[in-house]
Design an enzyme around this catalytic site. Structure first.
Site, PDB file in Angstrom:
ATOM      1  N   GLU A 221      35.401 -53.150  58.155  1.00 27.86           N
ATOM      2  CA  GLU A 221      35.005 -52.061  57.753  1.00 27.86           C
ATOM      3  C   GLU A 221      33.534 -51.543  58.379  1.00 27.86           C
ATOM      4  OE1 GLU A 221      36.390 -49.877  56.002  1.00 27.86           O
ATOM      5  OE2 GLU A 221      37.875 -50.953  54.575  1.00 27.86           O
TER       6      GLU A 221
ATOM      7  N   CYS B  33      28.306 -45.838  54.701  1.00 21.88           N
ATOM      8  CA  CYS B  33      29.280 -45.705  55.842  1.00 21.88           C
ATOM      9  C   CYS B  33      29.981 -44.269  56.017  1.00 21.88           C
ATOM     10  CB  CYS B  33      30.072 -47.019  56.083  1.00 21.88           C
ATOM     11  SG  CYS B  33      31.104 -47.266  54.580  1.00 21.88           S
TER      12      CYS B  33
END
EC number: 1.2.1.3
Length: 531
Positions: free
Chosen positions: A286, A320
């Site tokens: 990720e 993010c």
């Protein structure tokens, strides 16, 4: 310290003075001790709390004051942790999945009892505002609930066999040890997503948290430990090693770690990916995201502005999934920009301590982040950009900056194409939806994206094969704030991993295709005769 001792101050006096400077000894932060934290905390847990590495301090980004001391782990501590986690796995993998789910449910309940305190710790140590800190812990609670239900529905398919008297089916089994390397910006939730699914699918876990958020990891692990011990489960099932890069390297290269789940930058993720692949381990990456919102000419602007503000300045631009590019149709560009500037101006007085209920924008995590913010603003201006709002570091204690709006740059300017982990929003123009989609897709990452439109044809074009190339493709909502029920993750340099909901659980298991012959004959597939 040596200088102070040589000046005549005794070691005992010095220790007392240093202890008094720790926030944990300030009654304002009483929640820290309620979570079981002390002045000096062991950063390693493998069934016992012990550590033999360097003593470090965790700092509060709001004032850069030390919170408490943590003794990190080293490679030797990691070796003990991985060995104990492997032992714990050998028993845990044979526990029926519904029973595993029940224990995960209890972990969720334990987290509920400390929801507010743990949320405050996340806010204090990471820097996000209280609502986001509590919300992050709630994500862990929610994924525990999700995993509990999943424990009774882990399924494998049964297929028709072409051979008489044969059964063809899939069997899913645990992998073994899951290594979780988490990032500073979600010091609780990222571990929670991985921990709940890894446990319910029968694995043990070794957690290496970000070096700058060890206290959150220690507090979480203490809560999990209580549940495991209460259920007579080996507590090394959820081991913890706080530390620096040497610990991360040991975990990444270790063949005993069957899956490495890494959350962090694309640059480091690439190295992690290569090292895990070199030993044929499994990966869940990720990584970064240079996310965009597209505002079509038919968009509801009353939805666009609050969605953009939340996604662009929430967590001070350190998610993010933060919106970093706003791609606006030229017919509504001026209107959107003016509304956005007014909205940003209203929040300036609400930048401050993340534990203050009035605060809506907290600090950046550290001074390095402030430096990158300043460098990106300077590069944007040097490239021809105009600062419509912000662009400044606030002169106060802590790591505070003004959220920033930049216009006038080309969509393919290097500074626009590069992810900066700070609240900087580049506002760009487009004329056709095809052009906007191309701009959305031209960055290296492919995490989150959103289109604001009221045209159903645009929606399905956006979702289709010539639409967004991201793992998260939203319509009329922000790029951030994903629900736990869907798979979370992205494409390209975001890494391709998926966490949380949908069928993400499959990444924590190995699949076997089983053909069972229950007849007294031995027919071969494809009708082959071998006589």
């Amino acid at each position: 310290m040596n200088r102070l001792l040589s000046s005549g101050m005794s070691a005992a006096t010095l220790q007392t003075r240093m202890a008094s400077q720790l926030l944990i000894n300030d009654s304002k932060y009483g929640f820290l001790k309620e979570l079981g934290l002390t002045e000096n905390n062991a950063g390693v847990f493998h069934g016992k709390w012990a550590a033999s590495g360097q003593v470090v301090q965790s700092f509060a980004p709001a004032n850069n004051s030390p919170i408490a001391n943590v003794q990190n782990g080293n490679v030797q501590d990691y070796e003990i942790a991985i060995s104990e986690a492997k032992k714990a796995y050998n028993d845990w993998c044979e526990v029926p999945a519904p029973r595993r789910g029940e224990i995960v449910r209890q972990i969720g309940d334990k987290l509920r009892t400390q929801l507010q305190n743990l949320g405050k710790l996340v806010s204090l140590e990471m820097g996000k505002i209280s609502a986001e800190g509590v919300g992050e812990v709630q994500e862990y609670v929610d994924i525990c609930d999700y995993a509990t239900g999943l424990s009774r529905s882990l399924e494998g398919k049964i297929f028709p066999s072409e051979r008489p008297g044969h059964a063809l089916l899939e069997q899913w089994n645990p992998l073994g040890v899951v290594g979780v390397i988490s990032a500073f910006n979600f010091p609780c939730a990222v571990y929670g997503w991985n921990n709940a699914l890894a446990l319910v699918t029968g694995n043990s876990v070794v957690w290496k948290p970000a070096p700058s958020t060890p206290l959150t990891a220690i507090a979480v692990t203490k809560l999990v430990e209580e549940v495991l011990v209460a259920n007579n489960v080996n507590p090394a099932l959820c081991s913890l090693v706080c530390g620096e890069g040497d610990v991360g390297q040991a975990l990444v290269k270790d063949k005993r770690v069957n899956l490495v789940s890494f959350t962090g930058s694309s640059e480091i993720g690439k190295i992690v990916g290569q090292q895990v692949q070199a030993r044929f381990g499994k990966l869940l990456l990720e990584l970064g995201g240079n996310n965009a919102i597209i505002v079509n000419e038919d968009a509801d602007l009353n939805m666009v502005v609050p969605a953009t503000v939340f996604a662009a300045v929430g967590t001070a631009g350190q998610r993010c999934t933060t919106t970093r590019r706003l791609i606006v149709h030229d017919k509504v560009y001026d209107q959107v920009l003016e509304r956005l500037k007014k909205a940003y101006a209203q929040f300036e007085s609400r930048i401050g301590c993340p534990l203050d209920s009035n605060t809506i924008i907290g600090p950046l995590h550290n001074q390095q982040a402030v430096g990158k913010y300043k460098a990106s603003v300077a590069e944007a201006v040097a490239s021809g950009g105009k600062i419509e709002y912000g662009g400044k570091v606030l002169e106060r204690d802590g790591n505070f900056v003004l959220p920033t709006i930049v216009t006038g740059l080309k969509h393919d300017s290097p500074v626009v194409l590069r992810e900066t982990f700070a609240p900087i929003l580049y506002v760009l123009k487009f004329s056709t939806l095809e052009e906007a989609i191309a701009i959305n897709n031209e960055v290296d990452q492919g995490l989150s994206s959103s289109l604001f439109t009221t045209n159903i044809q645009n929606v399905f074009k956006w979702m289709g094969p010539k639409g967004s190339d991201c793992g998260i493709v939203n319509v009329n909502i922000p790029t951030s704030g994903a629900e736990i029920g869907g798979a979370f993750g992205g494409e390209k340099e975001t890494g391709g991993g998926r966490e949380s909901g949908s069928d993400s659980w499959r990444q924590y298991m190995r699949r076997s295709t089983c053909t069972i012959n229950y007849s007294k004959e031995l027919p071969l597939a494809q009708g082959i005769k071998f006589e």
